[in-house]
Design an enzyme around this catalytic site. Sequence first.
Site, PDB file in Angstrom:
ATOM      1  N   TYR A  11       0.734  -1.526   0.037  1.00 11.37           N
ATOM      2  CA  TYR A  11       0.008   0.140   0.143  1.00 11.37           C
ATOM      3  C   TYR A  11       0.482   1.364   0.301  1.00 11.37           C
ATOM      4  CZ  TYR A  11      -2.435   3.939   1.877  1.00 11.37           C
ATOM      5  OH  TYR A  11      -3.651   5.126   2.556  1.00 11.37           O
ATOM      6  N   LEU A  33       5.721 -10.116  -1.586  1.00 14.00           N
ATOM      7  CA  LEU A  33       4.273 -10.248  -1.836  1.00 14.00           C
ATOM      8  C   LEU A  33       3.446 -10.899  -1.454  1.00 14.00           C
ATOM      9  CD1 LEU A  33       4.299 -11.078  -5.711  1.00 14.00           C
ATOM     10  CD2 LEU A  33       4.539  -9.158  -4.883  1.00 14.00           C
ATOM     11  N   GLY A  36       2.421  -7.459  -1.044  1.00 12.13           N
ATOM     12  CA  GLY A  36       2.016  -7.061  -1.894  1.00 12.13           C
ATOM     13  C   GLY A  36       1.313  -7.674  -3.153  1.00 12.13           C
ATOM     14  N   ALA A  75       7.848  -4.427   5.949  1.00 13.20           N
ATOM     15  CA  ALA A  75       8.062  -4.598   7.529  1.00 13.20           C
ATOM     16  C   ALA A  75       6.761  -5.509   7.993  1.00 13.20           C
ATOM     17  CB  ALA A  75       8.567  -2.740   8.407  1.00 13.20           C
ATOM     18  N   SER A 117       8.580   5.141  11.733  1.00 16.70           N
ATOM     19  CA  SER A 117       6.984   5.114  11.958  1.00 16.70           C
ATOM     20  C   SER A 117       7.021   6.090  13.402  1.00 16.70           C
ATOM     21  CB  SER A 117       5.983   4.136  12.895  1.00 16.70           C
ATOM     22  OG  SER A 117       5.054   3.742  13.374  1.00 16.70           O
ATOM     23  N   TYR A 141       5.865  -4.210  18.074  1.00 16.15           N
ATOM     24  CA  TYR A 141       6.556  -3.021  16.509  1.00 16.15           C
ATOM     25  C   TYR A 141       7.158  -1.750  16.762  1.00 16.15           C
ATOM     26  CZ  TYR A 141       4.947  -0.391  12.777  1.00 16.15           C
ATOM     27  OH  TYR A 141       5.449   0.920  11.420  1.00 16.15           O
ATOM     28  N   LYS A 145      10.892  -0.285  15.281  1.00 15.01           N
ATOM     29  CA  LYS A 145      10.673   0.378  14.289  1.00 15.01           C
ATOM     30  C   LYS A 145      12.354   0.955  15.354  1.00 15.01           C
ATOM     31  CE  LYS A 145       8.638   0.294  11.065  1.00 15.01           C
ATOM     32  NZ  LYS A 145       8.885  -0.111   9.767  1.00 15.01           N
TER      33      LYS A 145
END
Length: 324
Positions: A11, A33, A36, A75, A117, A141, A145
């Site tokens: 996205y 993918l 994706g 990620a 993020s 998460y 990051k």
Amino acid sequence: MTWMITGGAGYIGSHVVKALVDGGEQVVVLDDLSTGDPARLPEGVRLERGTVLDRDVLDRVLRENDVDGVIHIAAKKQVGESVERPLHYYRENVEGLRTVLEAAAEAGVRRFLFSSSAAVYGMPDVDLVTEQTECLPMSPYGETKLAGEWLVSAVGKAHGMATASLRYFNVAGAATPELGDPGIFNLVPMVFERLTDGKAPLIFGDDYATPDGTCVRDYIHVEDIATAHLAAARRLAADPDAALILNIGRGEGASVAEMVDIIRDVTGITEPAPEVAPRRAGDPARVVASAELITKELDWSARHDIRAMITSAWEGWLLRHPRD
């Protein structure tokens, strides 16, 4: 220059690819993918299917495409899932990044852009979150990051790479309907789903210390996220000493109640009315970015307002979920 964009078929990644291609940059995409879609990529963009954990694939893609810079977007990114599967998140996000950095350093790549993020901040008790605000992530998460930023900075210094880490806030919208967010993890698609199913949108808590009692967030159009990556990539190309950590936001807050009202107006689905549910653990009252530093460093600012974000997101939703 040629940029390798990891996660470029996702996205956010596909929007970054589009921005770079539209800006005249050469791009090759590496994507496993898992989330994706090759159909998201502009015509003529080379797609290499593979994981960032596969050093052989990385070495080959960097070598065959004579890559000058890397934009690392690939990620895992679901906060709740990261709590349930911390080992998976550290492997994918930290070990994956380490592998990409190692391959890039050995291939002589001297420009590295990392998609970070706002989750690195946790629950900051400040009016505007600046890049100097203390980082206290509240999920695995967010931890991955922040660890990623440290790693990028250290490798940049050790190997002479120009680096940038971009901390973006709450992403919504689409440049075209075909590039809309296929996931239902964020506020806007979650409200779309409930409204189109005839269910009341949920607002988690209405007793926060904010003007209307609901949480306030900084929402940013994904197309603005993409142009910020383009601006950062050009800065890295021009400045071999760059070592940047920057917020990507509008510097303006909108409450959850305000967002739901705009969504109902844009969609034309006004019933049923929103319902208030109990607070979710860990939700801070307000998280709004200061966008001063990115404007100063990259001469960049967001162009899209909230209504534009929601309208474009709704067009993408209707493409994937046509209504009778």
